[in-house]
Write a protein that holds these residues in place. Sequence first.
Motif, PDB file in Angstrom:
ATOM      1  N   LEU A 189       0.822  -1.206   0.000  1.00  0.00           N
ATOM      2  CA  LEU A 189       0.000   0.000   0.000  1.00  0.00           C
ATOM      3  C   LEU A 189       0.859   1.260   0.000  1.00  0.00           C
ATOM      4  O   LEU A 189       0.627   2.197  -0.777  1.00  0.00           O
ATOM      5  N   ARG A 190       1.884   1.279   0.841  1.00  0.00           N
ATOM      6  CA  ARG A 190       2.766   2.444   0.901  1.00  0.00           C
ATOM      7  C   ARG A 190       3.562   2.595  -0.396  1.00  0.00           C
ATOM      8  O   ARG A 190       3.774   3.712  -0.872  1.00  0.00           O
ATOM      9  N   ALA A 191       3.996   1.469  -0.971  1.00  0.00           N
ATOM     10  CA  ALA A 191       4.765   1.524  -2.216  1.00  0.00           C
ATOM     11  C   ALA A 191       3.920   2.058  -3.371  1.00  0.00           C
ATOM     12  O   ALA A 191       4.390   2.873  -4.175  1.00  0.00           O
ATOM     13  N   VAL A 192       2.677   1.605  -3.462  1.00  0.00           N
ATOM     14  CA  VAL A 192       1.779   2.090  -4.515  1.00  0.00           C
ATOM     15  C   VAL A 192       1.529   3.590  -4.356  1.00  0.00           C
ATOM     16  O   VAL A 192       1.492   4.341  -5.329  1.00  0.00           O
ATOM     17  N   GLY A 193       1.346   4.035  -3.119  1.00  0.00           N
ATOM     18  CA  GLY A 193       1.137   5.452  -2.882  1.00  0.00           C
ATOM     19  C   GLY A 193       2.363   6.289  -3.184  1.00  0.00           C
ATOM     20  O   GLY A 193       2.259   7.414  -3.665  1.00  0.00           O
ATOM     21  N   ASP A 194       3.545   5.724  -2.930  1.00  0.00           N
ATOM     22  CA  ASP A 194       4.778   6.463  -3.156  1.00  0.00           C
ATOM     23  C   ASP A 194       5.087   6.608  -4.640  1.00  0.00           C
ATOM     24  O   ASP A 194       5.449   7.690  -5.106  1.00  0.00           O
ATOM     25  N   ASN A 195       4.943   5.519  -5.394  1.00  0.00           N
ATOM     26  CA  ASN A 195       5.228   5.572  -6.835  1.00  0.00           C
ATOM     27  C   ASN A 195       4.511   4.406  -7.506  1.00  0.00           C
ATOM     28  O   ASN A 195       4.979   3.265  -7.459  1.00  0.00           O
ATOM     29  N   LEU A 196       3.382   4.689  -8.125  1.00  0.00           N
ATOM     30  CA  LEU A 196       2.554   3.643  -8.715  1.00  0.00           C
ATOM     31  C   LEU A 196       3.284   2.901  -9.828  1.00  0.00           C
ATOM     32  O   LEU A 196       3.257   1.662  -9.884  1.00  0.00           O
ATOM     33  N   LEU A 197       3.947   3.627 -10.714  1.00  0.00           N
ATOM     34  CA  LEU A 197       4.626   2.985 -11.846  1.00  0.00           C
ATOM     35  C   LEU A 197       5.762   2.094 -11.370  1.00  0.00           C
ATOM     36  O   LEU A 197       5.938   0.969 -11.866  1.00  0.00           O
ATOM     37  N   ALA A 198       6.552   2.585 -10.415  1.00  0.00           N
ATOM     38  CA  ALA A 198       7.652   1.784  -9.890  1.00  0.00           C
ATOM     39  C   ALA A 198       7.124   0.533  -9.187  1.00  0.00           C
ATOM     40  O   ALA A 198       7.721  -0.546  -9.291  1.00  0.00           O
ATOM     41  N   ALA A 199       6.010   0.667  -8.483  1.00  0.00           N
ATOM     42  CA  ALA A 199       5.419  -0.488  -7.802  1.00  0.00           C
ATOM     43  C   ALA A 199       4.999  -1.555  -8.810  1.00  0.00           C
ATOM     44  O   ALA A 199       5.207  -2.749  -8.601  1.00  0.00           O
ATOM     45  N   ARG A 200       4.432  -1.131  -9.926  1.00  0.00           N
ATOM     46  CA  ARG A 200       4.025  -2.089 -10.953  1.00  0.00           C
ATOM     47  C   ARG A 200       5.236  -2.791 -11.560  1.00  0.00           C
ATOM     48  O   ARG A 200       5.212  -4.004 -11.802  1.00  0.00           O
ATOM     49  N   ILE A 201       6.293  -2.043 -11.787  1.00  0.00           N
ATOM     50  CA  ILE A 201       7.496  -2.623 -12.391  1.00  0.00           C
ATOM     51  C   ILE A 201       8.102  -3.689 -11.485  1.00  0.00           C
ATOM     52  O   ILE A 201       8.610  -4.714 -11.952  1.00  0.00           O
TER      53      ILE A 201
END
Length: 324
Positions: A189-201
């Motif tokens: 959850l925190r990672a998606v909020g911090d940077n959605l594109l990076a989280a997907r990668i």
Amino acid sequence: MRALGHLSQEQIVFGLAVLLCIGFAIALPGFLTTNNLLNLVRSVSILGMLGVAMGLVVIGRGIDLSLVALMAVSVAWTLQLVANGVPLHQAVAMGLAFSLVTGTITGCLVAYVEIPAIFATLAMGTLIYGFGRYFLLRLDVVYMPEAARHLLWLGQGTIYGVPVPIFVFAGVCLMGYLFLRYTRAGHYLRAVGDNLLAARITGIPARPVIVMQYVLSSLIGFMAGMVTAASVASMNTRVAISTYVYDVILVVVLGGIGLSGGKGGIRNVIVGTLLIGVLLNGMTIMDIQYTVQNVIKGIILLTAIVIDTIVNPRDEQTAQQGDI
């Protein structure tokens, strides 16, 4: 001044809360009594629970303007079902299911249909209130039926002299803290909020995580609604069209959770709730008019958003969204 620059917003807000406490204790007789302090925390415990729900969504770079409407309608329908003869445990399960399903729909609109969260939740809040009033409820205010009277302990009972809502608020805060700190879903959850594109990668299932945050918001909102209904032996659905949701946002932003996502935690919600609780309690003792209190809260919210914009500048992606 240089030392002040090293302080976080959370520390500054906590310091302001302490200063307000000292000022009110000197100026207002009876402010610092045990009963008043317990009443102070009790009065904002529901706001704090909703702040935890909103905080989780904001950390995931979202916002939930439907939170209060969903809380009011789902709990009012639960009370209505009990009044109509449905067993209490079954009515609570149905109300909770309604809340969770609605939260899931909201999350899917944001995650899969890709409607901006502010528009999706604003529309859902209006839809929930209208649907509830037309199809589920006969009156704006649904009173606690006799068959559910033992639920009043949630809002009016005490444990060792401490009101039960304070314990519920503490429990929600603890669970929220443990979720963000120690669970994989909380880290996602925190990672998606911090940077959605990076989280997907990196392979994080971003869309399910976004849905999850709205489901959690609806779950905590239902709990807060049950405590609200137990406190006053009723649920007034018109709270859905009041400014209460902005008080919840005020607690979150004022406490230091950045609207840009990925920053902050449950401590920020607690600090924001503490400051608002002290402020509202002091203004109530001073008999300041409700409309004037709203003006003061509005100024504080605007100031907090400006500070958040400076401290947490928007990145290129959010800047583009803001220009649409």
